[in-house]
Design a protein around this motif. Sequence first.
Motif, PDB file in Angstrom:
ATOM      1  N   PHE A  17      -5.379   3.354   7.024  1.00 27.77           N
ATOM      2  CA  PHE A  17      -6.359   2.287   6.877  1.00 27.77           C
ATOM      3  C   PHE A  17      -7.625   2.611   7.660  1.00 27.77           C
ATOM      4  CE2 PHE A  17      -2.234   0.173   6.341  1.00 27.77           C
ATOM      5  CZ  PHE A  17      -2.437  -0.495   5.146  1.00 27.77           C
ATOM      6  N   ARG A  77      -4.710  -1.006 -12.097  1.00 22.74           N
ATOM      7  CA  ARG A  77      -4.757   0.310 -11.458  1.00 22.74           C
ATOM      8  C   ARG A  77      -4.657   1.479 -12.424  1.00 22.74           C
ATOM      9  NH1 ARG A  77      -0.484   1.343  -8.723  1.00 22.74           N
ATOM     10  NH2 ARG A  77       0.891  -0.363  -9.373  1.00 22.74           N
ATOM     11  N   ALA A  80      -9.122  -2.733   2.075  1.00 20.00           N
ATOM     12  CA  ALA A  80      -8.276  -3.751   2.698  1.00 20.00           C
ATOM     13  C   ALA A  80      -8.850  -4.185   4.031  1.00 20.00           C
ATOM     14  CB  ALA A  80      -6.855  -3.211   2.897  1.00 20.00           C
ATOM     15  N   SER A 127       0.377   3.710  -3.162  1.00 18.26           N
ATOM     16  CA  SER A 127      -0.137   5.022  -2.782  1.00 18.26           C
ATOM     17  C   SER A 127       0.777   6.117  -3.309  1.00 18.26           C
ATOM     18  CB  SER A 127      -0.268   5.130  -1.259  1.00 18.26           C
ATOM     19  OG  SER A 127      -1.260   4.240  -0.783  1.00 18.26           O
ATOM     20  N   PRO A 159      -7.870   2.423   1.594  1.00 13.71           N
ATOM     21  CA  PRO A 159      -7.641   1.147   0.911  1.00 13.71           C
ATOM     22  C   PRO A 159      -8.802   0.185   1.123  1.00 13.71           C
ATOM     23  CG  PRO A 159      -5.696   1.805   2.150  1.00 13.71           C
ATOM     24  CD  PRO A 159      -6.798   2.727   2.567  1.00 13.71           C
ATOM     25  N   TRP A 186       0.829  -1.208   0.000  1.00 11.60           N
ATOM     26  CA  TRP A 186       0.000   0.000   0.000  1.00 11.60           C
ATOM     27  C   TRP A 186       0.861   1.254   0.000  1.00 11.60           C
ATOM     28  CZ3 TRP A 186      -4.728  -0.273  -1.516  1.00 11.60           C
ATOM     29  CH2 TRP A 186      -5.482  -1.424  -1.289  1.00 11.60           C
ATOM     30  N   TYR A 209      -8.740   0.003  -6.133  1.00 13.93           N
ATOM     31  CA  TYR A 209      -8.113  -0.377  -4.867  1.00 13.93           C
ATOM     32  C   TYR A 209      -8.475   0.541  -3.697  1.00 13.93           C
ATOM     33  CZ  TYR A 209      -5.158  -4.140  -6.620  1.00 13.93           C
ATOM     34  OH  TYR A 209      -4.706  -5.338  -7.129  1.00 13.93           O
ATOM     35  N   TYR A 210      -9.096   1.694  -3.965  1.00  9.96           N
ATOM     36  CA  TYR A 210      -9.417   2.648  -2.904  1.00  9.96           C
ATOM     37  C   TYR A 210     -10.885   3.043  -2.995  1.00  9.96           C
ATOM     38  CZ  TYR A 210      -4.322   3.459  -2.661  1.00  9.96           C
ATOM     39  OH  TYR A 210      -2.966   3.313  -2.540  1.00  9.96           O
TER      40      TYR A 210
END
Length: 426
Positions: A85, A241, A63, A25, A61, A21, A50-51
């Motif tokens: 996060f 991405r 995640a 990022s 994220p 990440w 991804y975000y």
Amino acid sequence: MREIITIQVGQCGNRAGQKFWEVISDEHGIGPDGLYCDDLPPQLQRISVYYRESYEGRYLPRAVLTDLETGVLDAIQSEMCGPFFCSNNFIAGISGAANNFAKGYYIGGPDLLEPVTDIVRGEVEYSDSMQGFQFLHSLGGGSGSGYGSVLMAKIKEDFPDCILNNYSVIPSNKVSDVVVEPYNTILALRHLIEYSDATYCIDNEALFNICYNVLREHQPLYSDLNHLISISMSGITTCFRFPAELNSDLRKLATNMVPFPRMHFFMPGFSPLTSRGDFKHTGMPVRELAKGLFNPNNMLVACNPKTGRYLTVAVIFRGMLSVKEVEEEMGEIQDKHNKYFVEWLTNNLKISICDVPSRGLSESATIVGNSTSIQEVFKRVLDQFMTMFRRKAFIHWYTGEGMEEEEFQAAEQATANLIDEYEQQS
């Protein structure tokens, strides 16, 4: 854009995920506070893969971070990237897995399944058109192997139509001295064969060799290994991405790369290889990049592709490169190494080019190979497994947590069958 949810399991999965990440990022212009701080349109064009964007304008994220003990998750939250996060997406147990697949699979893992899947469902609801999941975990530890396996099965049961990608770290005695790692690896491999749609094998043996022989780091740290993992993952996920026509989502990549459902274990590689904090900003010719990709020393798996044959290959180039030059160089390489490609699959080398460069490099390239030579890694670990299992060494650690000896035999047979399938295509 079709979203991907990342699930990080165990100490290795979470530390490697944290580095991943950090790298992507930086490529997307996202700061540690989750705010966009750049002005390049391609960075935000597919940012939602991804975000997800919060009400405050922060990019969070997609995640989920989970482990059977709190140590590594507490450390991540306390470090600079902690606020990056979503705080609700950390789920930890209290007992740990003690490097024991059975404890992660039968004891600690099931207790966390419900809270973790609730968070995953929440992330799915934030998605408009989710395409799948990517797992980060180690096969040598108890959490990554045992808890990771039971969690994979649950995710596949709840979301059967989604693609499941795994970034699986294979142990080596050059990096760790935990004697039961071969047990955990072979037991987990059985579940990867069944549930994963695409598995990127990352071999600690190869990572150590790269650090020691190529980068001249004679006492590599886990942070050095995670650096190599993160730059490779950054390259593999480039087409997801940033704007790209080829292999632009998980399903397309799996379709191009997997000729037989069980033979979905890939060998990633990266060129040029650099150590942490030592990025080379000078350009590298396409010929040198391409040559490096097929060098066994640049592979993240400790095997020689020349001992087998490539079923399929995907190559991702990054930087302001000539499309014509890239296609000519790759064509020459395939002609030169034609005997290392199976003849019954036509057009089995796919090339993508992304103008957005890798972090700190003006040009770079990543390879994802589905090669029959990966059986060397499985044979290495299986031999270690069988040496202990024939003597019934440490079996009581596992049977004491609810496992049966028959599960060891089934895992051994599943791995042997996989090796046979790769041998038949060699």
